[in-house]
Motif scaffolding. Structure first.
Motif, short mmCIF file in Angstrom:
data_model
loop_
_atom_site.label_atom_id
_atom_site.label_comp_id
_atom_site.label_asym_id
_atom_site.label_seq_id
_atom_site.Cartn_x
_atom_site.Cartn_y
_atom_site.Cartn_z
N ASN A 11 0.82 -1.21 0.00
CA ASN A 11 0.00 0.00 0.00
C ASN A 11 0.85 1.26 0.00
O ASN A 11 0.49 2.27 -0.61
N GLY A 12 1.98 1.21 0.67
CA GLY A 12 2.88 2.35 0.62
C GLY A 12 3.44 2.57 -0.78
O GLY A 12 3.56 3.72 -1.25
N HIS A 13 3.78 1.48 -1.46
CA HIS A 13 4.35 1.60 -2.81
C HIS A 13 3.38 2.25 -3.79
O HIS A 13 3.81 2.91 -4.74
N MET A 110 -8.96 -2.35 -4.12
CA MET A 110 -9.09 -1.98 -2.71
C MET A 110 -9.96 -2.98 -1.95
O MET A 110 -9.68 -3.30 -0.79
N GLY A 111 -11.00 -3.48 -2.60
CA GLY A 111 -11.91 -4.39 -1.92
C GLY A 111 -11.61 -5.86 -2.10
O GLY A 111 -12.11 -6.70 -1.35
N ALA A 170 -2.30 0.78 -8.30
CA ALA A 170 -2.87 0.17 -7.09
C ALA A 170 -2.67 -1.33 -7.08
O ALA A 170 -2.40 -1.93 -6.03
N SER A 171 -2.79 -1.96 -8.23
CA SER A 171 -2.75 -3.43 -8.30
C SER A 171 -1.33 -3.98 -8.36
O SER A 171 -1.04 -5.05 -7.78
N TYR A 172 -0.45 -3.31 -9.06
CA TYR A 172 0.90 -3.82 -9.29
C TYR A 172 1.62 -4.27 -8.00
O TYR A 172 2.20 -5.36 -7.97
#
Length: 237
Positions: A11-13, A110-111, A170-172
């Protein structure tokens, strides 16, 4: 100037990926990293909770918001991506249809992809007990979601089409996260192709280089106390 409260996790990345891409896109947003050591319990400090009440990082404080008013703080990685994409006018589409497409896949990550892959990692890497049902449950769900992504990417360069967007960013970071319990990506050729393309981007390489700068001990075994703090147990209680 943006203060980024960060630790090198998936999540930080997400946020460093976007900030570094913005620099390459001619829409640079200056930022300063404020490390939040989630193994030491920094996420429970009162000052941080004032920014991120869910005691999770990343979070940001924008000291130069578009309205010229007081600083704006944002928590939750997806909300941060949307805020920065809207602020910069980059990586979130140019019309209502593209924005809908990007936004729904951001919410999918996210979900779904993030939480389910995170639970896979918890039970396969960190959990103190070997719970076969949980390991199977989250392995199946992580693989199901990889299958969804693989089908989506067929015939597309990126998740929303030809353009690289915050849906990809977001996904990577949630692909190939756990070296100690890797998910086999052989059945997902489109995911592998897409992931390799993003890995080769200069902004991606700069974003991930920050990990060792911020946490030189990344990859070393965690103590039981660090694991407790990582998974939400406030050391002050």
């Amino acid at each position: 100037m943006i203060d980024l409260y960060y630790w090198p996790t998936p999540n930080g990345h997400k946020v460093t990926l976007l900030l570094e891409e913005l620099a390459d896109a001619g829409a640079k947003l200056d930022y300063t990293i404020k490390p939040v050591d989630i193994g030491k319990g920094d996420q429970f400090e009162p000052a941080f909770l004032g920014i991120s009440p869910n005691n999770k990082m990343p979070a940001i404080v924008d000291h130069a918001p578009a309205d010229g008013g007081a600083p704006i703080s944002v928590f939750e990685s997806g909300a941060i991506l949307l805020y920065l994409a809207n602020k910069s006018g980059r990586f979130f589409g140019d019309d209502v249809r593209s924005k809908v497409e990007i936004n729904q896949w951001l919410m999918w990550q996210m979900g779904g992809l993030g939480p389910m892959t995170g639970q896979y990692g918890h039970f396969h890497v960190y959990a103190p007990e070997d719970i076969a049902y949980a390991k199977t449950r989250y392995a199946n769900e992580a693989n199901r979601l990889l299958g969804v992504l693989d089908k989506r990417l067929a015939g597309r360069a990126f998740i929303a089409g030809d353009d690289y967007t915050i849906a990809d960013m977001a996904s990577y970071p949630w692909i190939g996260v756990y070296d100690k319990a890797p998910i086999d990506l052989a059945p997902y050729p489109e995911v592998r192709r897409w992931h390799a393309a993003i890995s080769a981007r200069p902004a991606t390489q700069r974003a991930y280089a920050l990990a060792k700068q911020v946490n030189p001990d990344a990859g070393k075994p965690m103590s039981d106390e660090e694991k407790k703090r990582l998974f939400g147990i406030d050391p002050r209680k």
